[in-house]
Design a protein around this motif. Structure first.
Motif, PDB file in Angstrom:
ATOM      1  N   ILE B  64       0.854  -1.185   0.000  1.00 27.34           N
ATOM      2  CA  ILE B  64       0.000   0.000   0.000  1.00 27.34           C
ATOM      3  C   ILE B  64       0.888   1.233   0.000  1.00 27.34           C
ATOM      4  O   ILE B  64       1.681   1.415   0.923  1.00 27.34           O
ATOM      5  CB  ILE B  64      -0.900  -0.015   1.245  1.00 27.34           C
ATOM      6  CG1 ILE B  64      -1.799  -1.249   1.206  1.00 27.34           C
ATOM      7  CG2 ILE B  64      -1.732   1.257   1.336  1.00 27.34           C
ATOM      8  CD1 ILE B  64      -2.575  -1.504   2.467  1.00 27.34           C
ATOM      9  N   THR B  65       0.789   2.038  -1.006  1.00 26.38           N
ATOM     10  CA  THR B  65       1.614   3.238  -1.034  1.00 26.38           C
ATOM     11  C   THR B  65       0.775   4.502  -1.156  1.00 26.38           C
ATOM     12  O   THR B  65       0.886   5.427  -0.379  1.00 26.38           O
ATOM     13  CB  THR B  65       2.623   3.201  -2.196  1.00 26.38           C
ATOM     14  OG1 THR B  65       1.908   2.914  -3.405  1.00 26.38           O
ATOM     15  CG2 THR B  65       3.689   2.149  -1.975  1.00 26.38           C
ATOM     16  N   LYS B  66      -0.129   4.505  -2.118  1.00 28.69           N
ATOM     17  CA  LYS B  66      -0.883   5.746  -2.370  1.00 28.69           C
ATOM     18  C   LYS B  66      -1.895   6.057  -1.274  1.00 28.69           C
ATOM     19  O   LYS B  66      -2.131   7.222  -0.965  1.00 28.69           O
ATOM     20  CB  LYS B  66      -1.628   5.618  -3.701  1.00 28.69           C
ATOM     21  CG  LYS B  66      -0.720   5.528  -4.901  1.00 28.69           C
ATOM     22  CD  LYS B  66      -0.620   6.864  -5.597  1.00 28.69           C
ATOM     23  CE  LYS B  66       0.289   6.772  -6.792  1.00 28.69           C
ATOM     24  NZ  LYS B  66       1.236   7.866  -6.886  1.00 28.69           N
TER      25      LYS B  66
ATOM     26  N   ALA D 195      12.403   2.795  -0.334  1.00 28.82           N
ATOM     27  CA  ALA D 195      12.013   3.669  -1.442  1.00 28.82           C
ATOM     28  C   ALA D 195      10.489   3.751  -1.534  1.00 28.82           C
ATOM     29  O   ALA D 195       9.933   4.821  -1.796  1.00 28.82           O
ATOM     30  CB  ALA D 195      12.613   3.172  -2.760  1.00 28.82           C
ATOM     31  N   ASN D 196       9.815   2.631  -1.296  1.00 24.74           N
ATOM     32  CA  ASN D 196       8.349   2.658  -1.312  1.00 24.74           C
ATOM     33  C   ASN D 196       7.804   3.579  -0.239  1.00 24.74           C
ATOM     34  O   ASN D 196       6.905   4.381  -0.474  1.00 24.74           O
ATOM     35  CB  ASN D 196       7.784   1.249  -1.089  1.00 24.74           C
ATOM     36  CG  ASN D 196       7.800   0.443  -2.365  1.00 24.74           C
ATOM     37  OD1 ASN D 196       7.871   0.990  -3.467  1.00 24.74           O
ATOM     38  ND2 ASN D 196       7.760  -0.870  -2.221  1.00 24.74           N
ATOM     39  N   LYS D 197       8.373   3.429   0.959  1.00 25.53           N
ATOM     40  CA  LYS D 197       7.943   4.292   2.069  1.00 25.53           C
ATOM     41  C   LYS D 197       8.170   5.754   1.711  1.00 25.53           C
ATOM     42  O   LYS D 197       7.326   6.605   1.914  1.00 25.53           O
ATOM     43  CB  LYS D 197       8.755   3.972   3.332  1.00 25.53           C
ATOM     44  CG  LYS D 197       8.217   2.818   4.135  1.00 25.53           C
ATOM     45  CD  LYS D 197       7.377   3.310   5.309  1.00 25.53           C
ATOM     46  CE  LYS D 197       6.364   2.275   5.767  1.00 25.53           C
ATOM     47  NZ  LYS D 197       6.879   1.226   6.591  1.00 25.53           N
ATOM     48  N   ASP D 203       4.520  11.548  -1.805  1.00 26.45           N
ATOM     49  CA  ASP D 203       3.135  11.748  -2.231  1.00 26.45           C
ATOM     50  C   ASP D 203       2.377  12.624  -1.247  1.00 26.45           C
ATOM     51  O   ASP D 203       1.553  13.437  -1.625  1.00 26.45           O
ATOM     52  CB  ASP D 203       2.400  10.399  -2.302  1.00 26.45           C
ATOM     53  CG  ASP D 203       2.547   9.752  -3.669  1.00 26.45           C
ATOM     54  OD1 ASP D 203       3.097  10.423  -4.558  1.00 26.45           O
ATOM     55  OD2 ASP D 203       2.122   8.593  -3.825  1.00 26.45           O
ATOM     56  N   ARG D 204       2.659  12.395   0.024  1.00 21.97           N
ATOM     57  CA  ARG D 204       1.894  13.116   1.034  1.00 21.97           C
ATOM     58  C   ARG D 204       2.190  14.608   1.046  1.00 21.97           C
ATOM     59  O   ARG D 204       1.300  15.414   1.253  1.00 21.97           O
ATOM     60  CB  ARG D 204       2.140  12.538   2.429  1.00 21.97           C
ATOM     61  CG  ARG D 204       1.339  11.293   2.668  1.00 21.97           C
ATOM     62  CD  ARG D 204       1.318  10.918   4.111  1.00 21.97           C
ATOM     63  NE  ARG D 204       0.746  11.978   4.943  1.00 21.97           N
ATOM     64  CZ  ARG D 204       0.620  11.876   6.249  1.00 21.97           C
ATOM     65  NH1 ARG D 204       1.023  10.820   6.867  1.00 21.97           N
ATOM     66  NH2 ARG D 204       0.097  12.867   6.939  1.00 21.97           N
ATOM     67  N   VAL D 205       3.440  14.974   0.836  1.00 17.73           N
ATOM     68  CA  VAL D 205       3.727  16.411   0.866  1.00 17.73           C
ATOM     69  C   VAL D 205       3.578  17.051  -0.510  1.00 17.73           C
ATOM     70  O   VAL D 205       3.490  18.256  -0.613  1.00 17.73           O
ATOM     71  CB  VAL D 205       5.141  16.751   1.398  1.00 17.73           C
ATOM     72  CG1 VAL D 205       5.278  16.348   2.838  1.00 17.73           C
ATOM     73  CG2 VAL D 205       6.200  16.118   0.558  1.00 17.73           C
ATOM     74  N   GLY D 206       3.520  16.229  -1.533  1.00 18.03           N
ATOM     75  CA  GLY D 206       3.405  16.782  -2.867  1.00 18.03           C
ATOM     76  C   GLY D 206       4.784  17.133  -3.388  1.00 18.03           C
ATOM     77  O   GLY D 206       5.503  17.918  -2.778  1.00 18.03           O
ATOM     78  N   LEU D 207       5.131  16.544  -4.511  1.00 13.55           N
ATOM     79  CA  LEU D 207       6.485  16.724  -5.028  1.00 13.55           C
ATOM     80  C   LEU D 207       6.617  18.010  -5.828  1.00 13.55           C
ATOM     81  O   LEU D 207       5.714  18.398  -6.550  1.00 13.55           O
ATOM     82  CB  LEU D 207       6.821  15.537  -5.940  1.00 13.55           C
ATOM     83  CG  LEU D 207       8.124  15.622  -6.712  1.00 13.55           C
ATOM     84  CD1 LEU D 207       9.296  15.309  -5.794  1.00 13.55           C
ATOM     85  CD2 LEU D 207       8.098  14.695  -7.897  1.00 13.55           C
TER      86      LEU D 207
END
Ligand SMILES: Nc1ncnc2c1ncn2[C@@H]1O[C@H](COP(=O)(O)OP(=O)(O)O)[C@@H](O)[C@H]1O
Ligand SMILES: Nc1ncnc2c1ncn2[C@@H]1O[C@H](COP(=O)(O)OP(=O)(O)O)[C@@H](O)[C@H]1O
Ligand code: SF4
Ligand code: SF4
Ligand code: SF4
Lengths: 299, 390, 445, 272
Positions: B64-66, D195-197, D203-207
């Motif tokens: 789960i990533t997104k 890398a996945n983490k 993604d959370r902060v927005g690239l």
């Protein structure tokens, strides 16, 4: 660097032998018994990444110590986390059942057993030598031997010193982190404040005892309580556990070995039962193939 | 209909491995495909509108990533996984989604799904928490509203006749699933627990009538098969949260038992209750979905309005059907499994365990992370349980 | 910085003290009443749906959810949590529930209230009143107490339509009627259970008072939109229980809230802020870390004023209840209004989580907030579910940055003071940046 | 401008730099060990010796990092997130997103055009998402940290890590070895898991580009490449990624002086 225990001289008359191999996450343990259930030899070695592949090497060492050849071993029961990775085993049985068996053979009156190993902790409910219920933790390394293994490094100590050191504590530190890694941070903070080592170590023991004790309480603990697994070698944890449970806890002379012992004894029972019933003990071909493989490795 | 190469079990496996293939074909033919979450979005309504219902599931094999950027990690990983697949575009072929108040997180995830995925059609069913008469009426009213939004979407008015036909087709499927489950009663069962999951997941990925045809093939095939499961020392009943992946059951079956019966929502919980034909089909439907689906998400008391309470009677009322399952399918042990962070099932397990102990059925509770790889520590637990029950 | 100045950074309301005392006394009185044998119901917080009914029937109400907070604050929750674990309940479940389960198991085993139970304990209930509002624990937890208690469980329904669905014709009416029917059943049930008759006149009176309490409480909080904000979240938390639970005699609460209204109004007129040099106007998400409230003082010194809190603890948007003659319908309408009051606005903005997440947006805008501090309660799914969404919406729609500082409802130690401060100073930099962005984009604040 | 000493007392290593006009002129690193107070003292002495300076030459010392509160001779501590931002900007002014991989936490920080923090997110509480995971796995594989990165590049088939726990990741590594996986594959698997983490955090902060990696994780070429592969672009990594926060701390002090105060810029707290 294997520790070796030869408890009894090898006896002439007993022709068949049984081996139990407990491939734990941290330690690999082998016990060889004769048809009376007497331990002939036992061996403890670290599991490690390489050792797991070389389970038969550990086995070979144990055999050597017992002056036996693999052919003389009628039945091998594998147990422990890595039990499925032992090619020469005749059967795999979980460490739950094996510990229950091993402990019962040493403490016939046991009703509750607690096993804290390198990777998990278990509570076993035993009646008349049989396992009737159990609880286990997983997922979080806190509350297992690994917790201490990781933290001894931080403290600059050896695992086998912990128990003694904790006895000198005057004030047990509360360790609030549930995560092993963060407990490590916490400890470093304590250390940097000059907190005495014994107090920290005692705090760690309490942390483990509380976590495991809490879990085992699900079984509605009844005495006699036996504490086994590698962590039971640590007198500090034994005391902390007794305190938490408010009960006296017995520890086998060699707590690391109860799983392997139980495995060997179960192998013995299975074999003797099969012999008594006139059934084949195990599938011949497979066994032969494996033993040849085993020998070539050794010569 | 397109020519399908494979039949029966092979076809089910194929669909299990690539769930969306048929739905996408149908979409290409101009049909609408609708994703739905949990069991409460009434299948009959989709079917009556000739919409392909497609159950939203997760993927235990996919990290789960997104989803972590819209849902915290301390909630049901199944929902996180489903949402994750959605965010990764794996459900982009939907023409709409229907969500429901399955549980707290299900409800929130529904709204989050809408906000982030912005489906062109969306409907939310607020499944009541109780089964009383007023709750049934409330649910029926919700189904009427749901029907209205489907009518608006398709531009078609739904006749009672069409809905009744849909009830028939769906009931047929339920009868067939029972027939299939009956084949698990023999020892060894004719179908393994792993295969059942493949079949159920396949059913939840294709239109109901196609599912019926598939079921018939599978039942025939199973009856005549010689390559079925081996006899094993134990026969288990599996209770708990959604299981849409074979890994867990495979692990259990490899540990020396056949899983012969289940009570999960990708299994009997979804298919066993029948719809009673009623004058207004929505009456039968609201009762079946709200009252007869026995999911712990719904609150039910032994006797409505009884000021006295007896614990065992209460348990009997809530879990008695499991005793019947165990008896009919001859199970000698029960595995209670739950994904971590499922409150719904979490609160029920001690009580259910009490009940099973009361009727003398050995049981064990296991909790997992909805991840294929993390099953190893559970293996010891299951194997230990099997050794314990002898 | 001198000690003197530190004390002055936050300016508490004077009228808060009697109100808080009233809440505390109500708690003690309730304990005494139940000890004296008054029939007691354990109830989930139900946002006034069932409280007035129980009160009108003279049944004492205790809230195990609140009791969880009490045990946690006093530091005695751990024992009960351990007990709940030992009983086989998974540890990831709601901390308040586990506290209650452990407590109940112990009480049943002893046959009486544990002598060391905080605040005199909760006595054996005649009824367990669950609520379908907001979380699974609130429906499942009381049922699971069946292992220990023989009290019947009753579940009060509260529909949670989706934002858009709630606006379909008839949904509101149907939902309220559904609630009313269920409440009527509850009344009949309570009459059977207690052998008493419902006092309808009393119910009307209590309902009216409650609606008025909520209206004034709402108005008080409206004043906080002003700069500088006259009332800090600390005062809100100290006083909310007189509305939320509703703790204490409604008449007394009403008077005390009126006094508070006057004081707040007065502060507005005189431009008195709750914090000296209000620099950052903040939203607080969920419940504060009770053990580390001093963090608000330290933040107040840096100019942080907390001007609004989570939606769930606030009173409903006022509407006119005068035309509703049936008191049960009035009760149901108020609760339904609390839940769905923000839905029409949410729909306009295509926000589909009309409660929990959307109010943060509306409030950040109307209270002109610079940032938000969220304190998720790790085992409470309900208080945590929506926070990431709320963060995302606040930032992307309003350019209001926020921070999540971890904590838990019962394990108060989980809150890391130093770490929160370390992040808070970074949030200041973010708030400064986004203030500029908002100004560039023509936002009002 | 005067010389300023920046210190980053990390949970694993302590880093010290001496900065003049936003440029470091001397670096020094020591393992943090268990006594932060002592290590800070020693770090200062050795750093000064390395630079050929004496304490009198240093105008101010400012500390950041996990153990910053223990730096007896620094009056101020600053948030490592701000330090990281200042440090990166002094080297790569174009950076808008920083991935800072430290021992116990990984943080992703977003900057605006002036180098100020506009968003950040931290992975913590569980040690899986940080350098620590790697340390643990390298340890069990008996591989020197320095070699972990280069070694993993040779992997053809990275293993998939499934347990959520760093400590148990170790057991998983062991069992993978026993199943025949190579060390290379395991290390590559850890890198991929990290890398996945990291991509989740991003993604959370927005690239926003450019994106840099800092912290000790930046020393690990295997990790850098995995992250690049996962995110689909090249990362900027400075020569001394581990020192970024220490440099940033010193720059914060310089900024404070520039802004007219003797204090570091806002965002600092007094050590009491
Ligand atoms: N001499 C000792 N003193 C204290 N603890 C020990 C000693 N030897 C081993 N241990 C502890 O025992 C653990 C291993 O226990 P063991 O039962 O062998 O586990 P496993 O079966 O998982 O390998 C180690 O993690 C270590 O913490
Ligand atoms: N020479 C190296 N090669 C690869 N990785 C390294 C090296 N040195 C340190 N690391 C990684 O960097 C991490 C420490 O980063 P650092 O920023 O110094 O953390 P902290 O400040 O918390 O001590 C370690 O956990 C390790 O994974
Ligand atoms: S908290 Fe720590 S010990 Fe627990 S699972 Fe996470 S890394 Fe492992
Ligand atoms: S598993 Fe539990 S939490 Fe997850 S969707 Fe199902 S009921 Fe909800
Ligand atoms: S989960 Fe949260 S809302 Fe639900 S009962 Fe617990 S604390 Fe209350």
């Amino acid at each position: 660097m294997h520790e070796v225990f030869r408890d009894h001289p090898i006896r002439e008359g007993s022709l068949i032998y049984f081996a139990g191999i407990d491939l734990g996450s941290t330690m690999t343990k082998v016990v060889i018994v004769d048809r009376d259930g007497k331990t002939l030899s036992s061996l403890v070695g670290p599991t490690g990444a390489e050792h797991r592949r070389l389970a038969n090497k550990v086995m070979a060492d144990a055999l050597m110590r017992a002056d036996l050849s693999f052919d003389q071993v009628s039945y091998v029961v594998a147990t422990g986390y890595g039990r499925i990775n032992i090619p020469f085993a005749d059967r795999q049985i979980t460490e739950l059942t094996c510990h229950a068996k091993g402990i019962s053979s040493l403490f016939p009156g046991v009703r509750t057993a607690i096993d804290i190993g390198g990777q998990d902790a278990k509570g076993l409910k035993i009646r008349n030598g049989k396992l009737i219920d159990f609880v286990m933790n997983d997922r979080c390394a806190a509350g297992t031997g690994r917790f201490l293994d990781v933290l001894v490094g931080t403290l600059g100590l050896r695992i086998d010193e912990l128990g003694e050191i904790s006895l000198r504590a005057t004030h047990k530190l509360p360790i609030s982190s549930t995560c092993t890694v963060f407990a490590q941070m916490e400890i470093m903070a304590w250390l940097s404040q000059g907190t005495p080592l014994p107090d920290i170590v005692a705090g760690l023991h309490d942390a483990i005892a509380n976590r495991v004790g809490k879990m085992v309480k699900k079984l509605k603990i009844e005495p006699e309580v036996v504490f086994t697994g590698g962590v039971a070698k640590n007198i500090g944890v034994v005391n902390a556990l007794q305190e938490y449970l408010g009960l006296k806890v017995s520890v086998p002379a060699e707590p690391l070995l109860t799983g392997a012992l139980g495995a060997a004894l179960l192998g013995k029972e299975l074999t003797l039962k099969a012999m008594a019933e006139g059934k084949p003990i195990h599938e011949k071909e497979l066994r032969l193939a494996e033993s040849t493989f085993f020998h070539t490795e050794n010569h | 209909m397109t020519a399908k190469g494979k039949k029966g079990f092979a076809r089910a496996k194929e669909l299990y491995q690539d769930r969306s293939q048929r739905a996408k074909e149908l979409k290409a033919e101009g049909k609408k495909v609708m994703g739905y979450f949990c069991l409460y979005p009434v299948l009959e309504l989709f079917t009556a509108f000739d919409i392909v219902p497609y159950r939203i599931l997760g993927d235990m094999g996919e990290p789960i990533t997104k989803a972590d950027s819209c849902l915290p990690t301390i909630v049901c990983p199944f929902i996180r996984s489903a949402l994750d697949l959605g965010l990764k575009g794996k459900y982009d072929f939907f023409d709409g989604v229907v969500m429901c108040h399955s549980c707290e997180v299900g409800e929130k995830a529904a709204h989050i799904w809408r906000i982030y995925m912005d489906p062109s059609y969306y409907h939310f069913l607020d499944t009541p928490h109780t089964v009383h008469e007023p709750a049934q009426q409330q649910f029926k009213g919700q189904l009427e509203d749901f029907q209205k939004t489907l009518e608006a979407l398709t531009g078609k008015k739904l006749s009672a006749g069409k809905l009744k036909d849909a009830v028939d087709i769906c009931n047929q499927q339920r009868v067939l699933v029972r027939e299939l489950y009956d084949l698990r009663k023999s020892d060894p069962p004719l179908i393994s627990g792993t295969e059942i999951i493949e079949v159920m997941v396949a059913l939840m990925s294709i239109p109901v009538n196609e599912g019926n045809a598939l079921l018939k093939q599978i039942i025939d095939e199973a009856r005549g098969r010689t390559d079925g499961p081996q006899k094993k020392p134990h026969r288990l009943l599996l209770w708990g949260t959604v299981i849409d992946n074979t890994a867990l059951v495979e692990m259990i079956e490899n540990a020396g038992a056949n899983v012969v019966m289940d009570d999960t929502c990708v299994g009997s919980r979804a298919y066993f209750p029948m719809v009673e034909p009623t004058e207004n089909p929505l009456d039968g439907l609201s009762r079946r979905y709200l009252v007869d689906i026995k999911c712990p998400r719904t609150f039910r008391e032994a006797v409505y309005g009884d000021p006295k309470k007896h614990y065992i009677k209460d348990l009997e009322h809530r879990f008695g059907y499991l005793k019947d399952y165990a008896r009919e399918w001859n199970a000698d042990g029960v595995i209670l499994q739950s994904v971590r962070y499922c409150d719904i099932h979490g609160y029920d397990t001690p009580g259910l365990s009490d009940y099973l102990n009361h009727i003398g059925l050995p049981n064990i509770y296991i909790e997992h992370d909805y991840s294929e790889g993390a099953l190893a520590p559970l293996r010891t637990r299951v194997q230990g349980f099997l050794e314990l029950i002898g | 910085m001198s000690e003197e100045k530190k004390k002055k950074a936050m300016n508490r309301l004077k009228t808060m003290y009697p109100l808080r005392a009233n809440i505390d006394q109500a708690y003690e009185r309730s304990v005494e009443a139940t000890k004296a044998g008054k029939p007691t119901a354990w109830s989930m917080v139900n946002w006034w749906e069932a409280d007035p009914i129980l009160k009108a029937m003279d049944i004492e109400i205790v809230y195990p959810e609140n009791y969880g907070a009490v045990c946690a604050a006093i530091g005695s929750a751990q024992k009960y949590l351990d007990r709940s674990d030992a009983e086989g309940f998974p540890t990831h479940m709601c901390g308040y529930a586990r506290n209650c389960i452990g407590y109940t198991a112990e009480m049943t085993e002893l046959g009486h209230i544990p002598s060391d139970a905080p605040m005199g304990g909760m006595s054996n209930p005649i009824l367990l009143l669950s609520s379908g509002a907001l979380c699974d624990a609130r429906i499942k937890w009381f049922q699971s107490l069946g292992r220990y208690l023989d009290a019947p469980v009753w579940t009060v329904e509260l529909p949670h339509p989706g934002v858009e669905e709630s606006q379909m014709p008839g949904v509101r009416e149907k939902s309220i009627q559904f609630m009313v029917k269920e409440l009527r059943e509850l009344v009949a049930f309570l009459e059977r259970l207690t052998g008493r008759k419902m006092d309808w006149a009393k119910l009307e009176e209590i309902t009216d008072d409650l609606i008025e309490i909520n209206r004034i409480w709402y108005e008080i909080n409206e004043f906080r939109k002003v700069r500088p904000c006259p009332m800090h979240s600390r005062d809100f938390w100290s006083c909310m229980n007189a509305s939320l639970y509703p703790a204490g005699d409604p008449k007394v609460s009403l008077k005390l809230y009126r006094d508070m209204y006057d004081e707040v109004k007065d502060r507005v007129a005189n431009k008195i802020g709750a914090v000296e040099n209000e620099k950052y106007r903040m939203v607080f998400g969920e419940l504060p870390p009770w053990h580390a409230l001093k963090i608000f003082d330290e933040l107040a010194e840096r100019g942080w004023n907390f001007v609004v809190e989570s939606w769930a603890y606030h009173a409903p948007k006022p509407i006119d209840y005068a035309k509703i003659s049936d008191p049960l319908e009035r009760v149901a309408t108020q609760t339904y209004q609390w839940l769905t009051g923000y839905f029409p606005d949410a729909l306009k903005e295509k926000e589909y989580m009309g409660y929990f997440a959307y109010p943060y947006l509306e409030w950040a805008r109307t209270y002109q907030c610079d940032g938000a501090l969220f304190h998720p309660l790790l085992t409470c799914r309900t208080a945590t579910n929506h926070l990431i969404l709320a963060q995302d919406r606040l930032l992307n729609k309003l350019h209001v940055p926020s921070l999540i500082a971890e904590g838990d409802i019962v394990d108060l130690k989980l809150f890391d003071y130093a770490d929160t401060m370390r992040k808070a100073v970074v949030l200041e930099e973010m708030m400064d940046h986004y203030k500029k962005v908002r100004q560039e984009e023509g936002f009002e604040w | 401008m005067a010389l300023i000493m920046g210190m980053d007392i990390g949970s694993g290593t302590s880093k010290g730099v001496i900065v003049r006009n936003r440029k470091p002129i001397a670096y020094h690193l020591l393992p943090s060990g268990v006594d932060y107070r002592a290590v800070a003292q020693k770090l200062r002495e050795e750093l000064l010796a390395k630079a050929g300076l004496s304490i009198a030459d240093i105008a101010d010392t400012i500390a950041t990092g996990h153990g910053a509160g223990n730096v007896a001779f620094s009056r101020h501590r600053v948030s490592d997130i701000l330090c990281c931002a200042r440090g990166i900007t002094s080297i790569f002014p174009s950076v808008r997103t920083i991935i800072d991989v430290q021992r116990i936490s990984t943080q992703v920080i977003r900057l605006n055009a002036t180098g100020h923090v506009i968003n950040f997110t931290i992975n913590e509480k569980c040690a899986t998402g940080s350098g620590c995971f790697l340390d643990i796995i390298s340890h069990v594989l008996q591989i020197d940290l320095k070699d972990a990165g280069p070694l993993s590049l040779g992997s053809g088939n990275p293993v998939t890590f499934t347990t959520g726990c760093a400590v148990f990741g170790e057991s998983e590594a062991i069992s993978r070895v026993s199943e025949g996986a190579s060390k290379e594959d395991i290390l590559a698997g850890v890198h991929r898991a990290l890398a996945n983490k990291i991509s989740t955090l991003v993604d959370r902060v927005g690239l926003e580009m450019d994106c840099a990696m800092s912290g000790g994780g930046g020393l690990n070429i295997g990790l850098v490449e995995s992250v690049e592969k996962k995110l689909g672009f090249k990362l900027l990594v400075s020569e001394q990624p581990q020192f970024i926060n220490a440099i940033g701390a010193a720059i914060m002090a310089e900024n404070g002086v520039e802004m007219g105060g003797s204090l570091p810029e806002p965002g600092s707290t007094i050590i009491t």
